[in-house]
Design a protein around this motif. Sequence first.
Motif, PDB file in Angstrom:
ATOM      1  N   GLU A  64       0.822  -1.220   0.000  1.00 45.53           N
ATOM      2  CA  GLU A  64       0.000   0.000   0.000  1.00 45.53           C
ATOM      3  C   GLU A  64       0.854   1.268   0.000  1.00 45.53           C
ATOM      4  O   GLU A  64       0.420   2.312  -0.485  1.00 45.53           O
ATOM      5  N   ALA A  65       2.046   1.174   0.555  1.00 43.34           N
ATOM      6  CA  ALA A  65       2.915   2.358   0.625  1.00 43.34           C
ATOM      7  C   ALA A  65       3.287   2.854  -0.777  1.00 43.34           C
ATOM      8  O   ALA A  65       3.694   4.004  -0.945  1.00 43.34           O
ATOM      9  N   ARG A  66       3.128   1.978  -1.786  1.00 44.26           N
ATOM     10  CA  ARG A  66       3.449   2.386  -3.156  1.00 44.26           C
ATOM     11  C   ARG A  66       2.379   3.294  -3.752  1.00 44.26           C
ATOM     12  O   ARG A  66       2.525   3.781  -4.878  1.00 44.26           O
ATOM     13  N   LEU A  67       1.305   3.506  -2.996  1.00 45.30           N
ATOM     14  CA  LEU A  67       0.257   4.420  -3.464  1.00 45.30           C
ATOM     15  C   LEU A  67       0.422   5.808  -2.854  1.00 45.30           C
ATOM     16  O   LEU A  67      -0.359   6.718  -3.133  1.00 45.30           O
ATOM     17  N   ILE A  68       1.440   5.968  -2.019  1.00 49.83           N
ATOM     18  CA  ILE A  68       1.719   7.298  -1.449  1.00 49.83           C
ATOM     19  C   ILE A  68       2.798   7.939  -2.315  1.00 49.83           C
ATOM     20  O   ILE A  68       3.979   7.612  -2.213  1.00 49.83           O
ATOM     21  N   LEU A  69       2.358   8.863  -3.170  1.00 41.36           N
ATOM     22  CA  LEU A  69       3.233   9.355  -4.240  1.00 41.36           C
ATOM     23  C   LEU A  69       3.922  10.654  -3.838  1.00 41.36           C
ATOM     24  O   LEU A  69       3.801  11.687  -4.501  1.00 41.36           O
ATOM     25  N   ALA A  70       4.674  10.573  -2.744  1.00 39.17           N
ATOM     26  CA  ALA A  70       5.312  11.764  -2.182  1.00 39.17           C
ATOM     27  C   ALA A  70       6.551  12.189  -2.951  1.00 39.17           C
ATOM     28  O   ALA A  70       7.094  13.263  -2.720  1.00 39.17           O
ATOM     29  N   GLY A  71       7.019  11.349  -3.877  1.00 38.15           N
ATOM     30  CA  GLY A  71       8.208  11.696  -4.659  1.00 38.15           C
ATOM     31  C   GLY A  71       9.480  11.489  -3.869  1.00 38.15           C
ATOM     32  O   GLY A  71       9.476  10.855  -2.817  1.00 38.15           O
ATOM     33  N   GLY A  72      10.566  12.023  -4.402  1.00 34.71           N
ATOM     34  CA  GLY A  72      11.826  11.968  -3.669  1.00 34.71           C
ATOM     35  C   GLY A  72      12.870  11.061  -4.279  1.00 34.71           C
ATOM     36  O   GLY A  72      14.041  11.173  -3.943  1.00 34.71           O
ATOM     37  N   ALA A  73      12.460  10.141  -5.177  1.00 37.05           N
ATOM     38  CA  ALA A  73      13.467   9.296  -5.825  1.00 37.05           C
ATOM     39  C   ALA A  73      14.422  10.198  -6.599  1.00 37.05           C
ATOM     40  O   ALA A  73      13.999  11.148  -7.265  1.00 37.05           O
ATOM     41  N   THR A  74      15.724   9.925  -6.506  1.00 35.45           N
ATOM     42  CA  THR A  74      16.699  10.769  -7.187  1.00 35.45           C
ATOM     43  C   THR A  74      17.375   9.997  -8.317  1.00 35.45           C
ATOM     44  O   THR A  74      17.529   8.778  -8.243  1.00 35.45           O
ATOM     45  N   PHE A  75      17.740  10.723  -9.344  1.00 38.57           N
ATOM     46  CA  PHE A  75      18.391  10.138 -10.511  1.00 38.57           C
ATOM     47  C   PHE A  75      19.647  10.922 -10.803  1.00 38.57           C
ATOM     48  O   PHE A  75      19.582  12.067 -11.245  1.00 38.57           O
ATOM     49  N   GLU A  76      20.774  10.303 -10.516  1.00 35.05           N
ATOM     50  CA  GLU A  76      22.042  10.987 -10.741  1.00 35.05           C
ATOM     51  C   GLU A  76      22.472  10.743 -12.176  1.00 35.05           C
ATOM     52  O   GLU A  76      22.689   9.604 -12.578  1.00 35.05           O
ATOM     53  N   THR A  77      22.543  11.810 -12.956  1.00 36.79           N
ATOM     54  CA  THR A  77      22.889  11.711 -14.362  1.00 36.79           C
ATOM     55  C   THR A  77      24.017  12.692 -14.650  1.00 36.79           C
ATOM     56  O   THR A  77      24.330  13.548 -13.821  1.00 36.79           O
ATOM     57  N   PRO A  78      24.630  12.583 -15.848  1.00 34.95           N
ATOM     58  CA  PRO A  78      25.689  13.542 -16.191  1.00 34.95           C
ATOM     59  C   PRO A  78      25.187  14.990 -16.208  1.00 34.95           C
ATOM     60  O   PRO A  78      25.973  15.927 -16.041  1.00 34.95           O
ATOM     61  N   SER A  88       1.177  13.304  -5.200  1.00 31.34           N
ATOM     62  CA  SER A  88       0.024  12.890  -4.394  1.00 31.34           C
ATOM     63  C   SER A  88      -1.086  13.929  -4.565  1.00 31.34           C
ATOM     64  O   SER A  88      -0.907  14.957  -5.222  1.00 31.34           O
ATOM     65  N   GLN A  89      -2.199  13.671  -3.892  1.00 29.04           N
ATOM     66  CA  GLN A  89      -3.353  14.569  -4.047  1.00 29.04           C
ATOM     67  C   GLN A  89      -3.301  15.774  -3.116  1.00 29.04           C
ATOM     68  O   GLN A  89      -4.273  16.535  -3.021  1.00 29.04           O
ATOM     69  N   HIS A  90      -2.186  15.974  -2.457  1.00 25.58           N
ATOM     70  CA  HIS A  90      -2.085  17.145  -1.586  1.00 25.58           C
ATOM     71  C   HIS A  90      -2.234  18.422  -2.425  1.00 25.58           C
ATOM     72  O   HIS A  90      -1.598  18.553  -3.469  1.00 25.58           O
ATOM     73  N   PRO A  91      -3.070  19.368  -1.960  1.00 29.09           N
ATOM     74  CA  PRO A  91      -3.357  20.546  -2.807  1.00 29.09           C
ATOM     75  C   PRO A  91      -2.148  21.440  -3.063  1.00 29.09           C
ATOM     76  O   PRO A  91      -2.051  22.035  -4.136  1.00 29.09           O
ATOM     77  N   GLU A  92      -1.245  21.555  -2.095  1.00 29.54           N
ATOM     78  CA  GLU A  92      -0.064  22.402  -2.334  1.00 29.54           C
ATOM     79  C   GLU A  92       1.164  21.576  -2.728  1.00 29.54           C
ATOM     80  O   GLU A  92       1.826  21.893  -3.711  1.00 29.54           O
ATOM     81  N   ALA A  93       1.471  20.561  -1.942  1.00 29.36           N
ATOM     82  CA  ALA A  93       2.702  19.800  -2.194  1.00 29.36           C
ATOM     83  C   ALA A  93       2.567  18.924  -3.432  1.00 29.36           C
ATOM     84  O   ALA A  93       3.550  18.640  -4.116  1.00 29.36           O
ATOM     85  N   GLY A  94       1.368  18.483  -3.733  1.00 23.88           N
ATOM     86  CA  GLY A  94       1.165  17.541  -4.830  1.00 23.88           C
ATOM     87  C   GLY A  94       0.373  18.135  -5.980  1.00 23.88           C
ATOM     88  O   GLY A  94       0.513  19.317  -6.303  1.00 23.88           O
TER      89      GLY A  94
END
Lengths: 296, 156
Positions: A64-78, A88-94
């Motif tokens: 179920e935690a995979r439905l909390i779309l808070a973001g934050g995954a990082t992608f290190e690229t050149p 997520s459905q948060h009105p300001e953050a999401g």
Amino acid sequence: MLRFLAYLTLVAVAAGGASLIVTRPQTIPDSAIAGIEADLARGEQAFHAAGCASCHAAKGAEGEARLILAGGATFETPAGTFVAPNISQHPEAGIGEWSRAEIVTAILAGTSPGGAHYYPAFPYGSYAKAELADIVSLAAFLETLPEDPTPSAPHDLGFPFNIRVGIGLWKSIAVSNDWVIDTRGDETLARGRYLVEALGHCGECHTPRTATQGLDSTRWLAGAPNPSGRGTIPNITPGALDWTVDDIVAYLTTGFTPDFDVVGGSMTSVVQNLALLPEADVRAIAAYFKAVPPVE
Amino acid sequence: MIKPLAFTAAFGALAVAGTAIADSHAGLPPAVKARQAHMQLYAHNLGILGGMARGNAEYSAEAASAAASNLAALSQLDQMTYWAPGTDSDTVEGSKALPALWENIPDAVSKGQALATAAVALSETAGNGLEAVQAGLGPVGRACGSCHEAYQLSDN
């Protein structure tokens, strides 16, 4: 360095006035989706097939935690570090305040509600091939998910990658809506192609890129440097992968290889997503992999 | 900023590549060999259970229990000397353990404990029938994957 120069050239050309017109962010208006009825079950399937949770849920999240779309995954690229935002459905953050057309526009056209281009770490170049009804349904499904107040972190990019206007030109030359494989009327292959080339966006990691950073369709799924870190992403064409359809289905749904090694890296999350799809869909994906041109 | 960084990175990569070539000539360090052998033992026992779970081999309570007990025993061995500092994938060609593992030892240990929990649970039920094996393998695989997701080098 070549990629850097290529990007610099893109930025320079894009900065020329004329190209700004053809490369301005595209949008999908309310009217385009007005007649399309959202189907939540279909949207949930699209959510798993498109792998939204892989980037937008917390790293290592399960169930179920995979439905909390808070973001934050990082992608290190050149180009720098990209950070997946809170959707997520948060009105300001999401994205709780976004209209359905704005969500669809983001996914299919890579354009934000404010009219900016998204960086293609967000794989809209693949999603662009998706059926509008799937994405409308996906947007409706996202609307049913929880709110999370975690603010999105900014990307950490150096010049010139921090100039978004260049992305418009990149879109116009590097994003193609053409299918890579001719499925010759085979319905299973067509379903597999849709799941692999559009929603699953497998090519984003498994296909090497051209000088302009588009996917190289002549070496489709033939392996590439890992876009988000060390190492490489494997060649999964029949030229390198001799697994049977059953082997591939088992791997994609349980994470066990035929030798009972266990999936690792970003593919771990892909397996969690695909395990939630109907088996027929995963079999279609496997059939597709057996049908792509072999690359040694 | 990009140019000096890129240069430094390229120079660093060359230095690492030089070390890696030297290492590949000398063979893998014993610690890397030990943990890869340990993984191979997991795979062998998982293969016995997985073969039954997929219907490729007939279920045997005795064989399933033995394989699951092996997994449980393996998962509880003290592995600290396997994960020797200086044997990450940046330093040793042929190592698949990312440097991040050494930066997050408590998390890696906790992931190892999660595997032990899943493997012990499977060892207690594997003799009860095919369905128990099928049900118990999933959590074991996910525990393996959880550590591989965070700390295993993606490669061919």
